[in-house]
Enzyme design. Structure first.
Site, PDB file in Angstrom:
ATOM      1  N   THR A1506      37.380 -26.370   2.435  1.00 37.43           N
ATOM      2  CA  THR A1506      37.370 -27.168   3.651  1.00 37.43           C
ATOM      3  C   THR A1506      36.181 -26.854   4.548  1.00 37.43           C
ATOM      4  OG1 THR A1506      38.858 -25.527   4.619  1.00 37.43           O
ATOM      5  CG2 THR A1506      39.859 -27.504   3.682  1.00 37.43           C
ATOM      6  N   CYS A1507      35.646 -25.640   4.447  1.00 39.46           N
ATOM      7  CA  CYS A1507      34.504 -25.285   5.288  1.00 39.46           C
ATOM      8  C   CYS A1507      33.275 -26.113   4.935  1.00 39.46           C
ATOM      9  CB  CYS A1507      34.181 -23.803   5.147  1.00 39.46           C
ATOM     10  SG  CYS A1507      35.518 -22.724   5.690  1.00 39.46           S
ATOM     11  N   ALA A1508      33.191 -26.544   3.680  1.00 38.85           N
ATOM     12  CA  ALA A1508      32.021 -27.306   3.230  1.00 38.85           C
ATOM     13  C   ALA A1508      32.385 -28.726   2.830  1.00 38.85           C
ATOM     14  CB  ALA A1508      31.353 -26.591   2.055  1.00 38.85           C
TER      15      ALA A1508
END
Length: 1540
Positions: A1506-1508
């Site tokens: 989810t961070c990327a």
């Protein structure tokens, strides 16, 4: 000789030097190792474009003590001597250069960035040693110097031994060992540590050894020693040149046998060329360096071209053949892919052209060699190389030099379609359409492009036509297609530049080019160039300029157009007002004598006549303005009489019959409005009002629509304003209300034709065109390329991340009460408000006045009061500083060097907050000011910043020329004196106020129209100006469009009350509204965006006043995107690194999309997923007033970063909606709205509820600050309360539709009852007319409790037991108050209180309710089928044509809304996309191939980062299996973060 191949030699030296590599920096500091200053260091090229330095290819210093360093060196040399005893010769000692590919040696520089870093560190060391000089008595430095002297003495002995061994020609192996030891010693020698005598001894020996072709290893080490010697000895280059080192280097480069030797030769040549460029040139070093450049690696190629750059810096005026022969090779380098190589080659060509530009033969030779072709291709901004601005501008200047001296070059430029290339450059985002530039690079680039455009085309007229001009004219005659293509590209671009608000020199340059294109074009070609440009509006804008040069050139353009296209343009010029403008110039007699250049406010050397002239012969002293006496008047009269005879202009000169008719209608409308200031007269004249308005609207929608000129000159705008505002602030409320209703009914009513546009839309579009024509708001840049820190003492002592202004405070001569401020020049924060400066200065200058008061008033009590007043004022100043420092200390995680948000004209900046907090201590009470300040004789506005006042004076004087550095270097004299009490004019500045008792429940929206009576919307505008009138009318129409439902509903209610509507069922409101985007003015939006790009725009106090004042009064004029940028700047400021990156310009600089403003640091928190509200409360209590970005990690989960943080905001959004909290009304499908609470509610429960709203305010503000998307469906009415608006009867429908309908009908019945009573009708009629759907109000059995909330008692007492016809209106008012006001006031105030703890909520008032929801909650519609392919990236095993990707896109296209939300939350952490949709997702959604863990697909599910925004998708065998796995993952995979 040693049997040592290059690879072994390189490994040996690399290992030896690597051991020293860690010691470089400290030795550089401890031993003073600073490279000597070169005389040519300040070249056109930036430092990072220079060639590699030996400091980058060898260990230059050590961090240990000199003694330890000496021992280390001795140890290493001893090892070398003992282990190096190879045979004297080897035929395989070097690698032959048999191919064009090669690898870099360990001594070559790898990147240009390292070079630049070395340069920067050298300047930092200079600063370091300047401070070290102050510590001469420090014993540490004394011991260090003694150690250095000992080391130097030891080295001298070693050098003697080495020289002895080098002279032994019989021992080749000993020579090689000695050279190796010499390289090591030189690598650790500081600059200047090698004596002149030692240089004289080493130079001839090294040159001799470098010529030993039979011993390649000796040659290699000799050239390396020469390279190091040039760094260690300042005069080594000259000594080496005297010993013929350059021919030796050239010989090795031409007869290239050994690649490593050639590479070392290039490094040595680059060092020598810095000090001895002429010697290198004479020896043929240019061709030698470039001859076999393709054989080397990129880093070595850069070194070779750097040597050529050094040589070209000082080219001799004679013998051009020495460098002309290198031109073809340099042109080939322009086609390379490496940017540094290309820019260095371009720099060489610029130097060569500059040297031979006065020789026609040489210029022709350069043109024949393809210089013009290669440079023109390189200038294409869509090409392979993104050049830096200095190089790009230099290449434009190079082409200008060619075009001004060679017709062949002009022909080539036309053939290469130079017009398209320059059009793209002018239209690029960095130049922003040629508006006033913010950096010197931008300013130079625009000027050079306009010079090139003007020299490509021949001049229009002249007594002397030389051969070059004749040749250029012949090209245009022989090839008319050249000019057509050129003009089609350039003319519209230049018109756009001028219309966008370019400064005076830029406007003049554009007009000169346009005039030349028109003069040489054929009529059919010319029409194609201007048909899409509003040429009439363009010319009218030019005629409003004050500069006589521009007026004269605009008249020449007009005359040339009429000569070519008179049949087409005559009618439009008359209708659009061009003829009127020309006749106005004649009537004003502006064609005064202009023989003295000072008429234009500039010196002769800066006269616009020579700004873009291609005549370079005349010196600045001999330049005399060429604009002839009475030339403007002469051209204007000739044009008017030739193309617009008097008989064709109508009976009243340039006033046409159509314009005269409009003026008559406008006059009638004004007279009627002035006589209809009461409600009764307004009702009587309603039909006349309607007829006149319909007549004007009909003219707007007819085939021959009203032109902008007729709209402005026909008095339509002023007539409409008079219609609205007749009677001023004392106008009858009902009359004003009735006129609004009539206007809304006519403008918002649609015709039977479905395709027909609303009359309001037609009127708004005309007004937008008029505003773009008449407004002259300036865009003023700071012309600073990079912000620099400074220290200010006024109004607070602090470090700022931007320059300061030097100010001298002077008391006015006539001032007798105040004392002098005798501190001389002080550094003032340029973005501090004048009011803040007053608070600083008042305690320091009022001492004399206080002393006199004490002597005159002996009363002890009065004396004590005066003393207390002075003490309060001083304490206020101290409190302001203390609070400022306390805030800074509390915000320890905020941006370092971040400027405060001072001088916010909206009153929401930090300084204003501080003042409100310490207002009790201030003796500047209310809005009265103690001091008045004057700059250049004009009084300053207390609400503006000092920088804004300076910008205002620049705009008035049109002083946009020259170097703006003077505005930061000059000292400003501020004169102060005692402020005298002044009274504002009631009809100008007094706001329109309405008492609450005068406003019916159905008229709660009326206060919003009070802003129309304020007068000025921008302080710089004249009340009678066309710009102010146009802005005021647009604001009126925008309010009518916003409150159209309210106006039309009230009209229906009034009609029912008057008996015009008999049944409640007939009360139907069909109000057509216009899109808010129609009110956006593109020109003003472009200007604001440009102003925000200024590097100095670190807070809104740095913007011109019109930006902040228009944003406050008319935010609808700017696009949503522009207002978002303004909001980020106003609420959070701009961090220094972002301000600097925006000033760099150039398309080569990638700009990362920022999701929040001013965020630099993060703070990680551990969150309990099961109790997110408790965790959120603790987080907000700790960091609500800190500008740190929250980062979340959940207890028991390993995931952290952006994805979990985004999900945290989503979880809190959902938790706050829990019905068990009792915060919200029962759902009506229209969003969340606070649940009404009575004053008798349980105290503990009520306090907890208020705290929840405080948390919600903090949470929402923090989400905006961090750029997070929330999933909380607040109602439109709640957003209205957040924006500070009042809600009324017609807003209830957006909270509870059923309740809203009932209350509206009750209000209609109540108003009918009131009217029937006033008309004294019979009782029977009263009962019939006052019934609610044939039922008496009393029979409804309504009590005085809030509908839906029986515990909420509206009123008590005998008269408030049941609702009757007599108290029905009171009941409606009480229900409205409980639903929209008193019942929810404490909740909304708690929300605002929490919000203000993060940043002032007033910053949100520039948005509408819908925009605020989009800003906070992102896009409600996630994606369409067409958006998927364009906004998803495929990588790591997948391409757009992969079968799994095709299946994925088909599956996503068929997702319903719920599945889309689940998928987006699975991938990003939030169920909604940011504003802008998929395209705005950052990072971009990426799909990659996930390897299968087993042979079975049943165990493999999609996973995400989810961070990327990273989706890892297994290659499922079928679409159905993929669909099942994705739906299972997005449904069951929510709520936890683990390693995938």
């Amino acid at each position: 000789m040693f049997p040592l191949k290059k690879s072994r030699c390189s490994r040996y030296l690399s290992a030896l030097f690597k051991r020293k590599g860690r010691l470089r920096k400290l030795v550089r500091k401890s031993m003073g190792n600073r490279s000597r200053e070169r005389s040519d260091a300040e070249d056109e090229l930036p430092a990072d474009k220079r060639s590699c330095s030996s400091l980058d290819s060898r260990p230059s210093s050590s961090s240990s003590s000199p003694r330890a360093l000496s021992n280390l060196s001795s140890s290493n040399m001893g090892t070398t001597s003992s282990t190096s005893s190879p045979p004297p010769q080897s035929s395989t000692s070097q690698r032959k250069s048999t191919s064009s590919s090669s690898t870099s040696t360990p001594y070559s520089n790898s990147t240009g960035e390292t070079e630049g870093a070395g340069t920067d560190s050298r300047s930092e060391d200079d600063t370091y040693y300047e401070s070290d000089d102050l510590e001469e008595d420090d014993p540490r430095y004394s011991s260090l110097r003694r150690a250095q002297e000992i080391r130097s003495h030891e080295d001298q002995g070693k050098f003697g031994v080495i020289i002895t061994r080098l002279t032994d020609e019989a021992d080749c192996s000993g020579q090689l060992v000695a050279l190796t030891e010499l390289c090591e010693l030189l690598s650790f020698s500081t600059e200047g540590s090698i004596s002149n005598a030692l240089s004289d001894q080493l130079a001839p020996l090294l040159v001799k050894l470098a010529r030993q072709e039979s011993y390649p290893d000796v040659m290699l080490m000799a050239f390396r020693s020469i390279t190091y010697l040039c760094d260690a000895s300042p005069r080594a280059s000259a000594v080496l040149v005297r010993n013929d080192i350059v021919p030796a280097l050239c010989q090795r480069l031409i007869a290239i046998e050994y690649l490593d030797v050639a590479e070392q030769c290039l490094q040595a040549l680059e060092k020598i060329s810095r000090d001895q460029p002429l010697a290198c040139l004479v020896s043929g070093a240019i061709l030698a360096a470039l001859g076999y450049i393709d054989f080397f690696s990129t880093s070595v190629q850069r070194t070779a071209v750097s040597a050529v750059v050094n040589i070209c810096r000082k080219l001799p005026s004679e013998s051009p053949a020495m460098f002309m022969e290198a031109v073809p090779r340099l042109c080939e380098l322009l086609q390379y892919e490496d940017r540094q190589l290309v820019e260095k080659a371009a720099s060489c060509l610029m130097k060569i052209v500059e040297r031979v530009k006065n020789s026609p033969d040489m210029m022709s030779a350069l043109c024949a060699q393809g210089v013009v072709n290669q440079v023109t291709h390189l200038l294409n901004i869509n090409g392979r190389i993104n050049l830096s601005k200095p190089i790009y501008t230099g290449l434009i200047l190079l082409l200008t030099t060619f075009a001004s001296g060679s017709a062949d070059a002009v022909r080539i430029l036309f053939e290469l379609n130079i017009g398209r290339i320059l059009r793209d450059t002018l239209s690029s985002s960095d130049l922003v359409n040629g508006l006033p530039s913010h950096t010197v690079d931008n300013c130079n680039q625009v000027r050079e492009i306009l010079k090139l455009l003007n020299v490509i085309l021949p001049p229009v007229s002249g007594d002397h036509v030389d051969q070059l001009v004749a040749n250029k004219e012949a090209i245009l005659v022989d090839q008319p297609a050249f000019l057509h293509k050129f003009g089609t590209n350039i003319v519209p671009a230049l018109i756009k530049i001028i219309n966008s608000g370019a400064n005076v020199p830029t406007c003049y340059g554009c007009l000169c080019t346009i005039n030349r294109v028109i003069h040489f074009s054929k009529p059919d070609q010319l029409y194609g160039m201007i048909k899409d440009a509003n040429i009439s509006s363009f010319l009218i804008g030019m005629f409003t300029k004050k500069d006589l040069h521009i007026l004269a050139k605009a008249l020449q353009v007009t005359e040339a157009l009429l000569q070519k296209l008179s049949d087409i343009l005559m009618c439009s010029f008359a209708k659009e007002g061009v003829l009127f403008a020309i006749n106005s110039l004649i009537d004003a007699n502006q064609g005064s004598s202009v023989s003295d250049p000072k008429t234009f406010g500039v010196e002769a050397s800066k006269c616009l006549c020579y700004t873009y002239s291609d005549n370079s012969v005349a010196s600045s002293e001999s330049q005399v303005c060429t604009l002839e006496k009475d030339s403007i008047d002469t051209i204007a009269k000739r044009t008017s009489m030739t193309y617009f005879p008097t008989e064709q202009q109508g009976s009243d000169g340039s006033v046409s019959d159509a314009l005269r008719n409009l003026r008559n209608v406008s006059s009638d409308l004004v007279n009627l409005a002035n006589t209809s200031t009461s409600y009764d007269t307004c009702i009587q004249h309603e039909e006349k009002f309607s007829d006149m308005l319909l007549h004007i609207m009909g003219r707007l929608s007819s085939e021959e629509s009203i032109s902008l000129f007729e709209l402005m000159e026909g008095g339509i705008i002023k007539a409409f304003l008079t219609y609205f505002l007749a009677g001023g602030v004392s106008a009858d409320l009902c009359s004003f209300h009735k006129r609004l209703e009539i206007f809304a009914r006519i403008l918002l009513s649609s015709s039977d034709n479905v395709s027909a546009e609303l009359p309001l839309l037609l009127l708004v579009r005309k007004l937008q065109g008029a505003l773009s024509t008449v407004e002259t708001f300036p865009v003023l840049g700071s012309n600073v390329s990079k912000l620099r820190d400074s220290y200010v003492s006024v109004p607070h002592k602090q470090q700022t991340a931007y320059p300061s202004l030097k100010v001298l405070f002077k008391k006015a001569k006539e001032e007798q009460e105040l004392s002098d401020y005798s501190r001389g020049l002080v550094a003032v924060d340029p973005f501090s408000s004048v009011e803040a400066i007053e608070q600083y200065l008042w305690p320091k200058v009022k001492g004399k006045m206080v002393a006199e008061t004490k002597s005159e008033v002996p009363d002890q009590e009065n004396m004590k009061k005066e003393k207390d007043g002075a003490h309060d004022c001083v304490s206020m100043d101290i409190d302001l500083r203390e609070k400022s420092s306390d805030k800074a200390a509390a915000s320890n995680d905020e941006d370092v060097g971040k400027p405060p948000l001072s001088a916010d004209t909206n009153g929401t900046d930090e300084m204003d907050i501080e003042k409100s907090e310490s207002g009790a201590a201030s003796d500047i009470e209310g809005d009265t000011h103690k001091l008045a300040f004057y700059l250049e004789g004009e009084e300053l506005d207390h609400s503006a910043t000092l920088y804004q006042e300076i910008l205002r004076r620049r705009a008035k004087s049109q002083d946009n020329l020259g170097d703006d550095v003077k505005y930061w270097c000059k000292a400003y004299s501020l004169t102060y004196k005692r402020q005298r009490q002044t009274f504002l004019s009631s009809n100008v500045e007094q706001s329109y106020s309405m008492e609450p008792d005068d406003i019916l429940p159905s008229q709660q929206y009326m206060p919003y129209f009070s802003s129309l009576f304020v007068g000025k919307l921008v302080s710089d505008l004249d009340l009678t100006s066309s710009t102010n009138d146009t802005l005021l009318l647009l604001k009126s129409l925008e309010l009518i469009n916003e409150f159209s439902y309210h106006l039309m509903s009230h009209e229906q209610v009034t009609a029912f009350a008057e008996g015009k509507i008999s049944s409640l069922d007939d009360i139907k409101v069909s109000a057509h509204t216009m899109s808010q985007n129609e009110f956006v003015n593109n020109k003003l939006t472009e200007k604001l965006v440009l102003q925000l790009r200024d590097p100095l725009s670190v807070c809104i106090g740095a913007l011109p006043l019109w930006c902040t004042q228009l944003m406050s009064s008319c935010p609808f004029l700017f696009s949503f995107e522009a207002r978002c940028k303004f909001f980020q700047l106003a609420a959070f400021g701009r961090p220094q690194n972002e301000a600097e990156s925006s000033s760099q310009g150039g398309s080569e600089v990638p700009r990362e999309r920022r999701v929040s403003g001013g965020r630099q640091s993060k703070q990680k928190f551990l969150v309990d997923r099961l109790n997110v509200l408790d965790s959120a409360t603790k987080i907000m209590e700790t960091y609500e007033n800190h500008k740190v970005a929250l980062e979340v990690e959940y207890i028991g989960e390993v995931g952290t970063g952006l994805g979990p943080t985004i999900e945290f905001f989503t979880l809190v959004s959902r938790a706050i909606q829990d019905t068990d909290l009792g915060m919200w009304r029962e759902s009506s499908g229209l969003g969340l709205f606070p649940r009404p609470l009575s004053l008798t509610s349980d105290g503990a429960k009520f306090g907890d509820l208020v705290n929840k709203f405080v948390l919600l305010g903090q949470f929402v503000a923090k989400a905006l600050q961090d750029g997070r998307v929330l999933d909380i469906p607040l109602s439109r009415s709640f957003y209205s309360l957040v924006l500070g608006k009042e809600l009324g009867l017609y807003d209830v429908k957006s909270v509870d539709p059923a309740l809203g309908k009932s209350l509206l009908e009750f209000q209609a019945i109540a108003e009918r009852q009131r009217r029937l009573k006033s008309s004294e009708a019979e009782d029977a009629d009263l009962e019939i007319d006052s019934a609610f759907r044939s039922t008496r109000i009393e029979d409804l059995c309504l009590d005085f409790s809030l509908p839906g909330y029986p515990d909420y008692i509206l009123a008590r007492g005998k008269d408030h037991e049941l609702v009757s016809i007599d108290n029905l209106e009171e009941y409606v008012s009480l229900v409205l108050d409980a639903t929209l006001c008193a019942g929810i006031s404490r909740q909304t105030e708690a929300f605002k209180s929490g919000f203000n703890q993060v940043f002032p909520i007033g910053h949100l008032q520039i948005f509408t309710e819908e925009e605020l929801e989009q800003l906070l909650c992102g896009e409600s519609d996630l994606w369409t089928a067409n958006e998927l392919f364009d906004n998803i990236k495929f990588d790591h095993g997948y391409t757009a044509s992969s079968s799994p990707i095709i299946d994925l896109l088909e599956i996503m296209q068929k997702f319903d809304h719920v599945q889309q939300r689940s998928f987006i939350q699975f991938v990003t952490g939030a169920p909604r996309l940011p504003p802008g949709g998929l395209a705005a997702l950052n990072p971009k959604l990426t799909v990659v191939r996930k390897p299968l863990s087993t042979n079975s697909f049943d165990l493999d599910l999609p996973s995400v980062m989810t961070c990327a925004n990273y989706l890892k998708l297994p290659p499922y065998p079928s679409k159905e299996i993929m669909r099942q796995k994705i739906l299972y993952a997005i449904t069951e995979g929510q709520g936890s973060f683990h390693l995938s």
